[in-house]
Design a protein around this motif. Structure first.
Motif, PDB file in Angstrom:
ATOM      1  N   ARG A   6       0.852  -1.198   0.000  1.00  0.00           N
ATOM      2  CA  ARG A   6       0.000   0.000   0.000  1.00  0.00           C
ATOM      3  C   ARG A   6       0.883   1.241   0.000  1.00  0.00           C
ATOM      4  O   ARG A   6       2.021   1.203   0.464  1.00  0.00           O
ATOM      5  CB  ARG A   6      -0.895   0.039   1.239  1.00  0.00           C
ATOM      6  CG  ARG A   6      -1.712  -1.202   1.439  1.00  0.00           C
ATOM      7  CD  ARG A   6      -2.921  -1.214   0.513  1.00  0.00           C
ATOM      8  NE  ARG A   6      -3.867  -2.194   1.002  1.00  0.00           N
ATOM      9  CZ  ARG A   6      -4.945  -1.876   1.728  1.00  0.00           C
ATOM     10  NH1 ARG A   6      -5.232  -0.624   2.008  1.00  0.00           N
ATOM     11  NH2 ARG A   6      -5.744  -2.827   2.165  1.00  0.00           N
ATOM     12  N   PHE A   7       0.271   2.316  -0.472  1.00  0.00           N
ATOM     13  CA  PHE A   7       1.003   3.570  -0.645  1.00  0.00           C
ATOM     14  C   PHE A   7       0.338   4.650   0.213  1.00  0.00           C
ATOM     15  O   PHE A   7      -0.822   4.988   0.004  1.00  0.00           O
ATOM     16  CB  PHE A   7       0.958   3.927  -2.139  1.00  0.00           C
ATOM     17  CG  PHE A   7       1.736   5.147  -2.543  1.00  0.00           C
ATOM     18  CD1 PHE A   7       2.801   5.614  -1.796  1.00  0.00           C
ATOM     19  CD2 PHE A   7       1.407   5.820  -3.714  1.00  0.00           C
ATOM     20  CE1 PHE A   7       3.515   6.727  -2.188  1.00  0.00           C
ATOM     21  CE2 PHE A   7       2.121   6.927  -4.123  1.00  0.00           C
ATOM     22  CZ  PHE A   7       3.166   7.389  -3.358  1.00  0.00           C
ATOM     23  N   ILE A   8       1.090   5.139   1.195  1.00  0.00           N
ATOM     24  CA  ILE A   8       0.561   6.137   2.143  1.00  0.00           C
ATOM     25  C   ILE A   8       1.361   7.428   1.990  1.00  0.00           C
ATOM     26  O   ILE A   8       2.595   7.403   1.977  1.00  0.00           O
ATOM     27  CB  ILE A   8       0.696   5.630   3.599  1.00  0.00           C
ATOM     28  CG1 ILE A   8      -0.075   4.320   3.771  1.00  0.00           C
ATOM     29  CG2 ILE A   8       0.215   6.687   4.595  1.00  0.00           C
ATOM     30  CD1 ILE A   8       0.160   3.648   5.127  1.00  0.00           C
ATOM     31  N   ILE A  34       4.969  -5.442   8.755  1.00  0.00           N
ATOM     32  CA  ILE A  34       4.920  -4.988   7.360  1.00  0.00           C
ATOM     33  C   ILE A  34       6.285  -4.415   6.969  1.00  0.00           C
ATOM     34  O   ILE A  34       6.880  -3.660   7.738  1.00  0.00           O
ATOM     35  CB  ILE A  34       3.821  -3.903   7.206  1.00  0.00           C
ATOM     36  CG1 ILE A  34       2.443  -4.517   7.467  1.00  0.00           C
ATOM     37  CG2 ILE A  34       3.893  -3.233   5.837  1.00  0.00           C
ATOM     38  CD1 ILE A  34       1.316  -3.506   7.607  1.00  0.00           C
ATOM     39  N   GLU A  35       6.782  -4.803   5.786  1.00  0.00           N
ATOM     40  CA  GLU A  35       8.020  -4.176   5.289  1.00  0.00           C
ATOM     41  C   GLU A  35       7.685  -2.754   4.833  1.00  0.00           C
ATOM     42  O   GLU A  35       6.763  -2.548   4.035  1.00  0.00           O
ATOM     43  CB  GLU A  35       8.609  -4.960   4.106  1.00  0.00           C
ATOM     44  CG  GLU A  35       9.963  -4.388   3.688  1.00  0.00           C
ATOM     45  CD  GLU A  35      10.415  -4.713   2.260  1.00  0.00           C
ATOM     46  OE1 GLU A  35      11.348  -4.047   1.791  1.00  0.00           O
ATOM     47  OE2 GLU A  35       9.812  -5.596   1.627  1.00  0.00           O
ATOM     48  N   ALA A  88       9.108  -1.113  -4.919  1.00  0.00           N
ATOM     49  CA  ALA A  88       8.761  -1.451  -3.529  1.00  0.00           C
ATOM     50  C   ALA A  88       7.333  -2.003  -3.454  1.00  0.00           C
ATOM     51  O   ALA A  88       7.093  -3.070  -2.878  1.00  0.00           O
ATOM     52  CB  ALA A  88       8.903  -0.219  -2.625  1.00  0.00           C
ATOM     53  N   LEU A  89       6.377  -1.305  -4.072  1.00  0.00           N
ATOM     54  CA  LEU A  89       4.976  -1.758  -4.030  1.00  0.00           C
ATOM     55  C   LEU A  89       4.843  -3.127  -4.709  1.00  0.00           C
ATOM     56  O   LEU A  89       4.114  -3.997  -4.228  1.00  0.00           O
ATOM     57  CB  LEU A  89       4.052  -0.739  -4.708  1.00  0.00           C
ATOM     58  CG  LEU A  89       3.945   0.636  -4.024  1.00  0.00           C
ATOM     59  CD1 LEU A  89       3.112   1.589  -4.890  1.00  0.00           C
ATOM     60  CD2 LEU A  89       3.330   0.519  -2.623  1.00  0.00           C
ATOM     61  N   ASP A  90       5.583  -3.328  -5.812  1.00  0.00           N
ATOM     62  CA  ASP A  90       5.502  -4.592  -6.554  1.00  0.00           C
ATOM     63  C   ASP A  90       5.990  -5.777  -5.724  1.00  0.00           C
ATOM     64  O   ASP A  90       5.484  -6.887  -5.872  1.00  0.00           O
ATOM     65  CB  ASP A  90       6.325  -4.519  -7.853  1.00  0.00           C
ATOM     66  CG  ASP A  90       5.648  -3.631  -8.896  1.00  0.00           C
ATOM     67  OD1 ASP A  90       4.463  -3.293  -8.714  1.00  0.00           O
ATOM     68  OD2 ASP A  90       6.318  -3.268  -9.884  1.00  0.00           O
ATOM     69  N   ARG A  91       6.995  -5.552  -4.871  1.00  0.00           N
ATOM     70  CA  ARG A  91       7.468  -6.686  -4.075  1.00  0.00           C
ATOM     71  C   ARG A  91       6.675  -6.833  -2.766  1.00  0.00           C
ATOM     72  O   ARG A  91       6.956  -7.707  -1.949  1.00  0.00           O
ATOM     73  CB  ARG A  91       8.967  -6.588  -3.792  1.00  0.00           C
ATOM     74  CG  ARG A  91       9.392  -5.519  -2.829  1.00  0.00           C
ATOM     75  CD  ARG A  91      10.848  -5.694  -2.385  1.00  0.00           C
ATOM     76  NE  ARG A  91      11.154  -4.724  -1.361  1.00  0.00           N
ATOM     77  CZ  ARG A  91      11.630  -3.515  -1.585  1.00  0.00           C
ATOM     78  NH1 ARG A  91      11.895  -3.127  -2.815  1.00  0.00           N
ATOM     79  NH2 ARG A  91      11.856  -2.687  -0.585  1.00  0.00           N
ATOM     80  N   GLY A  92       5.684  -5.984  -2.568  1.00  0.00           N
ATOM     81  CA  GLY A  92       4.788  -6.139  -1.424  1.00  0.00           C
ATOM     82  C   GLY A  92       5.103  -5.227  -0.262  1.00  0.00           C
ATOM     83  O   GLY A  92       4.437  -5.274   0.773  1.00  0.00           O
TER      84      GLY A  92
END
Ligand SMILES: Nc1ncnc2c1ncn2[C@@H]1O[C@H](COP(=O)(O)OP(=O)(O)OP(=O)(O)O)[C@@H](O)[C@H]1O
Ligand SMILES: [Mg+2]
Length: 222
Positions: A6-8, A34-35, A88-92
């Motif tokens: 997720r993107f915050i 969460i990473e 980063a988002l792609d690897r979770g």
């Protein structure tokens, strides 16, 4: 199952407490296993940080043209997305970013008076469909934020960057533009009263993370 992160984003005018609270959000997520990738705009990668320096460097001999400023912001963003945020988002991993495109609508749109439709064109060009999942807007009157900022600037030798040199009217327009963005997308935004004590601000941020991202107690506290 969707394993994308997720993107915050944290947004707000100068001195409202974005950087102070980015730390809290990262810690909160890390405690839940969460990473987390903590980053900021403009910047976030070495080349994008070099563009940041161009943007913040006070206008001494050559004022920066408003369109050049806008394009530099999006050039830095394209690099940041390609080299940091998307991987980063792609690897979770979850990404927590100190300012993002809402700041462009607020500063270059509200503050400088550039046409929001032109900003939206660049937004689609550079981001495609990518927008934050949650935006924490730290909101307070511009004059009170200026006072907070002044004490921090004094502590760092009194140097002000290109934006910190702007007048109160600029920051009032920035605030109004941010609030209009939040009104237009209430499902994405959480508006936090940043004029409260740090404890109260942090409690509101945790409540927003729980409410809008469905997060719960930390590991071991369930
Ligand atoms: N809720 C609060 N109450 C009082 N002071 C605060 C609060 N939150 C942050 N501060 C202080 O206000 C100053 C500005 O905070 P901070 O640097 O986090 O703001 P910022 O939004 O990141 O600013 P900038 O836009 O310049 O990056 C700091 O000295 C910080 O310690
Ligand atoms: Mg900051």
């Amino acid at each position: 199952m969707d394993t994308r992160g997720r993107f915050i984003t944290l947004e707000g005018g100068e001195g409202v407490g974005k950087t102070t609270n980015v730390e809290l959000v990262c810690r909160y997520l890390a405690e839940r296993g969460i990473e987390v990738v903590r980053t900021r705009e403009p910047g976030g990668t070495p080349r994008a940080e070099a563009i940041r320096d161009l943007l913040l460097d006070p206008d001494v001999d050559e004022p920066l043209d408003d369109d050049a400023e806008l394009l530099l912001v999006f050039a830095a963003r394209a690099q940041h997305l390609a080299r940091c945020i998307r991987p980063a988002l792609d690897r979770g991993a979850w990404v927590v970013c100190d300012r993002f495109t809402d700041a462009t609508f607020a500063y270059q749109g509200g503050g400088r008076g550039l046409d929001p439709a032109r900003i939206a064109t660049l937004e689609h060009l550079v981001q495609g469909e990518l927008t934050p999942d949650l935006t924490l807007l730290l909101d307070m009157p511009a004059d009170a934020a200026q006072q907070r900022l002044a004490s921090r600037i004094d502590g760092q030798g009194g140097q002000r960057d290109r934006f910190e040199r702007e007048r109160l009217g600029f920051f009032t327009r920035v605030r109004d533009a941010y609030l209009a963005r939040a009104d237009a997308a209430p499902e994405r935004f959480a508006v936090i009263d940043a004029g409260e004590t740090l404890e109260a601000v942090q409690a509101s941020i945790v409540a927003a993370l729980e409410r809008q991202l469905g997060l719960g107690p930390a590991k071991g506290e369930e």
